[in-house]
Design a protein around this motif. Structure first.
Motif, mmCIF file in Angstrom:
data_model
loop_
_atom_site.group_PDB
_atom_site.id
_atom_site.type_symbol
_atom_site.label_atom_id
_atom_site.label_comp_id
_atom_site.label_asym_id
_atom_site.label_seq_id
_atom_site.Cartn_x
_atom_site.Cartn_y
_atom_site.Cartn_z
ATOM 1 N N PHE A 219 0.723 -1.211 0.047
ATOM 2 C CA PHE A 219 0.170 0.008 -0.232
ATOM 3 C C PHE A 219 0.850 1.113 0.034
ATOM 4 N N LEU A 220 2.129 1.369 0.775
ATOM 5 C CA LEU A 220 2.757 2.318 0.793
ATOM 6 C C LEU A 220 3.504 2.470 -0.491
ATOM 7 N N ASP A 221 3.827 1.522 -1.268
ATOM 8 C CA ASP A 221 4.679 1.475 -2.577
ATOM 9 C C ASP A 221 3.591 2.166 -3.570
ATOM 10 N N ALA A 222 2.196 1.971 -3.380
ATOM 11 C CA ALA A 222 1.217 2.484 -4.444
ATOM 12 C C ALA A 222 1.144 3.777 -4.104
ATOM 13 N N LEU A 223 1.046 4.311 -2.881
ATOM 14 C CA LEU A 223 1.022 5.678 -2.524
ATOM 15 C C LEU A 223 2.090 6.661 -3.076
ATOM 16 N N ALA A 224 3.345 6.022 -2.783
ATOM 17 C CA ALA A 224 4.400 6.682 -3.412
ATOM 18 C C ALA A 224 4.574 6.712 -5.129
ATOM 19 N N VAL A 225 3.956 5.669 -5.547
ATOM 20 C CA VAL A 225 3.981 5.755 -7.066
ATOM 21 C C VAL A 225 2.852 6.689 -7.621
ATOM 22 N N HIS A 226 1.868 6.808 -6.712
ATOM 23 C CA HIS A 226 0.540 7.691 -7.030
ATOM 24 C C HIS A 226 1.211 8.969 -7.277
ATOM 25 N N ARG A 227 1.748 9.552 -6.040
ATOM 26 C CA ARG A 227 2.461 10.726 -5.890
ATOM 27 C C ARG A 227 3.196 11.317 -6.974
ATOM 28 N N ARG A 228 4.371 10.425 -7.389
ATOM 29 C CA ARG A 228 5.104 10.533 -8.353
ATOM 30 C C ARG A 228 4.429 10.683 -9.747
ATOM 31 N N ARG A 229 3.240 9.959 -9.815
ATOM 32 C CA ARG A 229 2.622 10.196 -11.312
ATOM 33 C C ARG A 229 1.896 11.305 -11.120
ATOM 34 N N ARG A 230 1.374 11.794 -9.979
ATOM 35 C CA ARG A 230 0.722 13.195 -9.924
ATOM 36 C C ARG A 230 1.731 14.233 -10.265
ATOM 37 N N GLU A 231 2.961 14.232 -9.705
ATOM 38 C CA GLU A 231 3.790 15.105 -9.973
ATOM 39 C C GLU A 231 4.070 15.224 -11.595
ATOM 40 N N ALA A 232 4.258 14.344 -12.275
ATOM 41 C CA ALA A 232 4.652 14.252 -13.728
ATOM 42 C C ALA A 232 3.331 14.522 -14.304
ATOM 43 N N ARG A 233 2.143 14.470 -13.882
ATOM 44 C CA ARG A 233 1.063 15.208 -14.476
ATOM 45 C C ARG A 233 1.013 16.677 -14.329
ATOM 46 N N VAL A 234 1.406 17.283 -13.294
ATOM 47 C CA VAL A 234 1.517 18.563 -13.025
ATOM 48 C C VAL A 234 2.530 19.199 -13.984
ATOM 49 N N VAL A 235 3.725 18.685 -14.097
ATOM 50 C CA VAL A 235 4.531 19.316 -15.120
ATOM 51 C C VAL A 235 4.051 19.235 -16.526
ATOM 52 N N ALA A 236 3.445 17.918 -17.082
ATOM 53 C CA ALA A 236 2.979 17.870 -18.253
ATOM 54 C C ALA A 236 1.725 19.160 -18.554
ATOM 55 N N ALA A 237 1.038 19.347 -17.448
ATOM 56 C CA ALA A 237 0.130 20.311 -17.525
ATOM 57 C C ALA A 237 0.675 21.712 -17.757
ATOM 58 N N LEU A 238 1.393 22.013 -16.920
ATOM 59 C CA LEU A 238 2.121 23.267 -17.041
ATOM 60 C C LEU A 238 2.648 23.603 -18.312
ATOM 61 N N ARG A 239 3.362 22.478 -18.763
ATOM 62 C CA ARG A 239 3.981 22.598 -20.156
ATOM 63 C C ARG A 239 2.862 22.659 -21.308
ATOM 64 N N GLU A 240 1.837 22.181 -21.013
ATOM 65 C CA GLU A 240 0.715 22.134 -22.189
ATOM 66 C C GLU A 240 -0.113 23.573 -22.141
ATOM 67 N N VAL A 241 -0.478 23.955 -20.877
ATOM 68 C CA VAL A 241 -1.261 25.327 -20.743
ATOM 69 C C VAL A 241 -0.426 26.559 -20.440
ATOM 70 N N GLY A 242 0.793 26.488 -20.194
ATOM 71 C CA GLY A 242 1.603 27.525 -19.896
ATOM 72 C C GLY A 242 1.074 28.002 -18.317
ATOM 73 N N PRO A 243 1.853 29.255 -17.899
ATOM 74 C CA PRO A 243 1.678 29.747 -16.618
ATOM 75 C C PRO A 243 0.394 29.581 -15.876
ATOM 76 N N SER A 244 -0.018 29.071 -15.032
ATOM 77 C CA SER A 244 -1.254 28.655 -14.360
ATOM 78 C C SER A 244 -1.042 28.887 -12.793
ATOM 79 N N THR A 245 -2.353 29.058 -12.225
ATOM 80 C CA THR A 245 -2.511 28.738 -10.789
ATOM 81 C C THR A 245 -2.797 27.381 -10.322
ATOM 82 N N ALA A 246 -2.469 27.190 -9.298
ATOM 83 C CA ALA A 246 -2.849 25.771 -8.779
ATOM 84 C C ALA A 246 -4.211 25.544 -8.913
#
Length: 292
Positions: A219-246
């Motif tokens: 379960f801990l491993d899955a939580l860590a993977v989930h957070r890393r994937r979320r971080e990658a999606r944040v980076v991808a979204a910023l690259r796509e939409v440009g400067p944004s608020t949270a």
């Protein structure tokens, strides 16, 4: 890797349930989008007992805890962290039992600095440091400082039975909200890794919300993977939409979601962005974030 959440829970409100040797759970009836069915209070020991997280200031929960410990002596009131669904119940419980309160310390973020979710009235009689032990008749707990969800958050490892009281750092029913400034994603990830390093010591997590969690390491491993994937999606979204608020990034990162959860999602995204800024990946100008 999907997180194997546990969302089947037959516990009855206000009725003590044996969940591990020497441990009883009493579920508070304070359901909500962030508490799920409610806050778990735990009674540790027999005869002379400790209560972990008496919950909110709730008369029904107080009565249930007193009924569950009738004929026993409450010697310790232990607080995992100072959010309003965990610690305010300590005041009335202490008035009726005379037990001392234990915790890492007062809430660490003032209201005016974004600490509006904290219980600013709680101040423990006994401050408990990282790796310090709390002991009673027939039980012993080791406090583990695990900031991330809340800066003064403690988990407690119980000697002799493989139980870890994981409070809100690891919940069996959902991921944990990490909301700055009191919440910190870097601290959360470090705390998650610390618990992962305890493999072989902890075989059952008793969380602040949700049912008991057996075999917690995957379960801990899955939580860590989930957070890393979320971080990658944040980076991808910023690259796509440009400067944004949270807040503006919630849709691109999470997709459609319950409007009640958008605010909390934006807070977790803010925590991700702050961690990425520490790593030099993103920059901030006012409320807007952009790739560095």
């Amino acid at each position: 890797m999907n997180i194997p959440f546990l969302r089947q829970d037959e516990a009855e409100y206000g009725r003590a349930q044996n969940v591990a040797p020497g441990v009883r759970r009493v579920l508070c009836q304070n359901p909500g989008p962030f508490t799920w069915r409610g806050t778990n209070s735990y009674i540790v020991g027999e005869g002379r007992v400790a209560i972990i997280d008496p919950g909110p200031a709730d008369e029904a929960q107080l009565a249930a805890l007193l009924e569950a410990t009738a004929g026993e002596v409450v010697t310790h009131i232990i607080i995992s962290h100072t959010h309003r669904d965990h610690s305010p119940g300590a005041k009335a419980l202490q008035a009726l039992t005379g037990a001392q309160t234990y915790g890492f310390g007062p809430h660490m973020t003032p209201r005016e600095a974004g600490g509006e979710g904290g219980d600013h009235d709680f101040k423990p009689d006994v401050r408990v440091a990282d790796n310090e032990e709390i002991a009673g008749d027939g039980w012993r707990l080791t406090a583990l400082h695990t900031p991330g969800h809340c800066a003064n958050h403690l988990c407690f490892g119980m000697e002799g039975n493989g139980v870890l009281f994981s409070a809100d750092h690891v919940m069996s029913w959902s991921t944990t909200v990490v909301s700055p400034p009191d919440g910190n994603m870097r601290a959360y990830m470090n705390s998650l890794a610390r618990l992962r390093d305890r493999e072989g010591q902890d075989s059952l997590y008793l969380p602040g919300h949700g049912p008991p969690l057996a075999e917690p390491m995957p379960f801990l491993d899955a939580l860590a993977v989930h957070r890393r994937r979320r971080e990658a999606r944040v980076v991808a979204a910023l690259r796509e939409v440009g400067p944004s608020t949270a807040l503006a990034l919630v849709g691109p990162v999470y997709g459609p979601m319950d409007p009640k959860l958008v605010g909390a999602a934006s807070r977790s995204l803010l925590a991700n962005l702050e961690m990425l800024a520490e790593e030099g990946v993103v920059t901030r100008e006012g409320d807007a974030w952009a790739m560095a």
